[in-house]
Each structure stands twice: as C-alpha cells, then as structure tokens.
Design an enzyme around this catalytic site. Structure first.
Site, PDB file in Angstrom:
ATOM      1  CB  SER A   1      -7.358   4.142   3.328  1.00  0.00           C
ATOM      2  OG  SER A   1      -6.659   3.419   4.331  1.00  0.00           O
TER       3      SER A   1
ATOM      4  CB  SER B   1      -8.133   1.204   6.092  1.00  0.00           C
ATOM      5  OG  SER B   1      -8.697   2.472   6.332  1.00  0.00           O
TER       6      SER B   1
ATOM      7  CE  LYS C   1      -3.811   1.976   2.768  1.00  0.00           C
ATOM      8  NZ  LYS C   1      -4.626   1.758   3.995  1.00  0.00           N
TER       9      LYS C   1
END
Length: 464
Positions: free
Chosen positions: A154, A178, A79
C-alpha cells in the site's frame, strides 16, 4: 551538474554541512521535480503549506552550525495513512476527504523534531488494505518505471515518489509487505522494522492487529539507516516499544535462501535473479544455504483475510460514518468481520503466537533468511492484483506470498534491489532477521550494496 533532487539524503546533508547548497534549495529542486513528473504518476496527493518555512529554518541552523540531526533539512514525504499536522489525511476513503489533523502522528513528530522538511503526503489504497495503489479520493498511482503499471501497495505513492526523485526519503507503513513490495517494484530500499522498534501513537486505529509498522523507503541503504536512527527508541505511548530481546543478534554467518513456497507460483525471472543475488552474500563470507522454508504457514494463510475483516468491523463500530461512505468492498469486509464469532479472533491470536515461536526457533539454526519480496512483476496500475503468475491462476495475495508472514511474526526485513527483468522492471529480495536485528540487516545490506552496485543499474531513471 547533478540536480539536487537526484541526491540521496546522505549526499544532501553533506552538502548542507559544507555549505554547497541549502535545505531551501534542496526543497525547491524536489518541488520542481514534483511539478515535472507527478502529473504522470499521481504519487504525491497533497503538499504541506509550512514546508518552505521549515526549509528556511533548517537553512539558518546550518548557517549557524547547529543542525538538529543528520536528517535536518532533508525533504521527506509521508504516506497518507500517517497523520501530518495541517495536511489532509484521507486514508484513501471518501468520508475523510476533507479531514485535516491538527497534530503529527508519533513517527512523523520524531522526523519533524529532527528538522526534516515534511513537504508532502503520498497516495495509498483505501484503508491501506491493497497490494496496488488506487482509491476513490485521489485515483490510481503509476510506477515511474512504467506509468501504466503499478508501483505496488500500500505504500505505492511513497515508493513511486522516491523512485521518481520527489524527495530522497519517504515514511511508509508495512502491514503485510506494504513497504517491501513497493520498494521491490520501484527499485528501492525498504525497511520493515520489528514490532515496537518504531513506536506508534496518535494515528488512525490499527486494523491489522500489531502487524503494521512504520519505516523508511529510500534509494540507498545509508538513507534508510539515517531515518531509522531518528524513528527508533522506546516511548511511553507505545508499550511494545519497550520490549527487549536479551540476545540481540550483532553478527551473521549463515543465510537460508528460500526462493519459492509450496503451491505458490513465482515469476521465473524473479526466482532466478534472487537466487543469483543470493550468491553475493557468499562473496561477503557468509554461508548461503538453498532450501525450503521450515515454517508451517497454512494456519496463518487460512485466517489472513479475517484479520482485516475483524479490524474493519471494529472500525465500523467506533467510526460508523467512515464505513458508511467507504467503497462497497470494505463495507462487505466489515460485515463479514462482524459475523465472525469472538472465538475466531482468539483463534487468530493463537495462530500468530504459534508462528512467532516457530520463527524464533528458526533463527536458532540460521542467522538470516533471504527470499523474494514479490512473486510477480508489476501489473496494470488499476488492477488489484495479477490474475496469473507463471501461467498459473492466483488469488488476491498470490503476488504477496513472501511478505505477510513476516508481519505476523513481527520480525524485521529489508528489501534490496536485484537485477531488473528483461523488460526493465525492478525486482527485489528481502533479507529477514531475528527480532530487533534491524541494524544487523542494515550492515549486511550496506555490504551487499557495495558488492552489487544495483544503484548503477537503476540510475537511468534518476538521471532523467
């Protein structure tokens, strides 16, 4: 014949050991898949220049019979808010558009040391503070199931990549849901470890207190367990990783199912399918009780937005240029945080401490908690949140009501897919356990996976 990009990490490693294929061939297949589908998703935003070399070194280790770990040779994406040496780390904000770290963040370093092939960075919202995935640097990410809809956030880019076959595993972060919510929106397994289980160091500043943890997104439970085994373990750089629970839970007999929260609408399909999936745990021999959540969350809900505001205010003091170039929304949040009195942070810490005591008490009377991971099905990809759920107006976190409190409590939780909606959109439940019960969660999840073969229901996407 199954393409290698369709294989799980467990299947890939079995093939490496049997010399059916090599890590180099696996990476090539994943990159071919990326080229085919990523333009329509925008899940992966950067590639690692050294991935081919890493795959070749791993291939040689298998030839010589000396793999470094059960993850050696597996293509894994990272990520964008986690640092991967030599690859841009923008945190979704324009001030960091061209910044390239010269080192790996600790969880990333552990994956590299295990021989994993770290091949790409995945998209995330600015400062990872949203429940969808869009930012001014790379733009919007869509779901592989319906590219016009969001994969959540996210860790939306991470989830979209794994669901689309761009690598069998991704490393994400979860500060308010997330990992679990994008996993639910994309039909994946997503594990949020307890605070301290996966040490953090050498990365971006924390702006959500200690709520945010790193963990895996995968297409099966076995793969999530493989990654956790590499990531976990105490480290001097993170004092919280040394915390131990003297009565770590190893068995479970009672599950409390909570399918709604007072005053919080839930999509009827989500509630119905999660309650149906809960009966699978009865077939596993567990007592499943359907009831309300015996926690008082009003105080946490009252201060939730202030946590990010205070975190951004501190970030503005320590890295002023980052906020000077940030989107107006986050500048406003930082200014709001700067106006809050210091006593407000102390109040927040008291609220969190009280919640953690409540949660510890809850797990003296039940072994596991089962809830939906999401309150709404995926919504338009460029829209921050769904304005209504089940016909009722909701605010920015209306879709996220089931997850944030688990971060504040610090407990582990895992998302597992359930029956999709009639529109074909994924839905997920989360199994929440006592402090440091990750391996019990994974054991129960594997048993659930065998009895509810949701992989077959979601396999259509992976076979395209």
């Amino acid at each position: 014949m199954t393409a290698l990009w369709q294989c799980t990490a467990t299947e890939l490693v079995a093939g490496f050991r049997a010399k059916q294929w090599s890590p180099k061939e696996a990476l090539d297949s994943v990159l071919e898949r990326l080229e085919a589908v990523n333009p329509g998703l925008n899940a992966v935003i950067a590639l690692a220049d050294d991935a081919q070399e890493a795959a070749e070194r791993s291939s040689l280790r298998y030839i010589e019979g000396r793999p470094l770990s059960p993850l050696d040779g597996v293509p894994i994406s990272i990520k964008d808010n986690l640092l991967l040496a030599g690859v841009p780390a923008t945190w979704g904000t324009t001030a960091l558009r061209h910044w390239i770290p010269d080192h790996d963040e600790l969880p990333v370093a552990r994956l590299r040391q295990a021989g994993a092939v770290l091949f790409a960075k995945t998209n995330a919202p600015e400062f990872t503070l949203e429940g969808y995935t869009d930012n001014p640097v790379y733009g919007v990410t869509g779901s592989p199931w319906a590219p016009a809809l969001t994969p959540g956030g996210s860790s939306g880019g991470a989830a979209a990549a794994v669901a689309a076959g761009i690598g069998p595993l991704a490393l994400g972060t979860d500060g308010g849901g997330s990992i679990r919510r994008p996993a639910a929106h994309c039909g994946l397994v997503g594990l949020k470890p307890s605070i301290g289980t996966v040490p953090r160091a050498d990365g971006f500043p924390q702006i959500l207190l200690d709520f945010e943890v790193a963990g895996p997104l995968a297409r099966c439970v076995e793969d999530a367990a493989l990654m956790l085994n590499v990531l976990e373990g105490a480290c001097l750089e993170d004092r919280q990783s040394w915390m131990e629970h003297s009565g770590r839970r190893t068995t479970a007999s009672r599950v409390l199912c909570v399918s709604s929260l007072p005053g919080c609408p839930v999509d009827p399909q989500i509630r119905r399918h999660v309650e149906k999936a809960a009966t699978t745990f009865s077939r596993m021999g567990l007592e499943v009780v359907f009831d309300t959540l015996p926690l008082e969350l009003a105080a946490l809900n009252e201060i939730w937005s202030e946590v990010g505001q205070i975190g951004l205010a501190h970030l503005a003091e320590t890295h002023p240029t980052w906020l000077e170039h940030a989107s107006p929304k986050y500048q406003d949040m930082a200014n709001a945080g700067a106006r809050l009195p210091a006593s407000r942070l102390w109040h927040t810490l008291d609220v969190v401490s009280c919640l953690r005591r409540q949660v510890d008490t809850l797990f003296t009377s039940t072994d596991m908690l089962l809830m939906p991971s999401i309150a709404a099905l995926s919504w338009p990809a460029s829209q921050a949140y769904p304005p209504t759920i089940d016909g009722q107006p909701v605010g920015p976190r209306g879709h996220a009501v089931f997850t944030g409190w688990v971060n504040a409590a610090g407990n582990p939780a895992i998302n597992l897919p359930v029956e999709p909606s009639h529109e074909g959109l994924p839905i997920g439940l989360q199994l929440i356990g006592p402090w440091q019960s990750e391996h019990l969660l994974l054991d129960l999840a594997q048993r659930y996976q065998r009895l509810a073969p949701w992989k077959a229901r979601y396999a259509d996407l992976w076979e395209r």
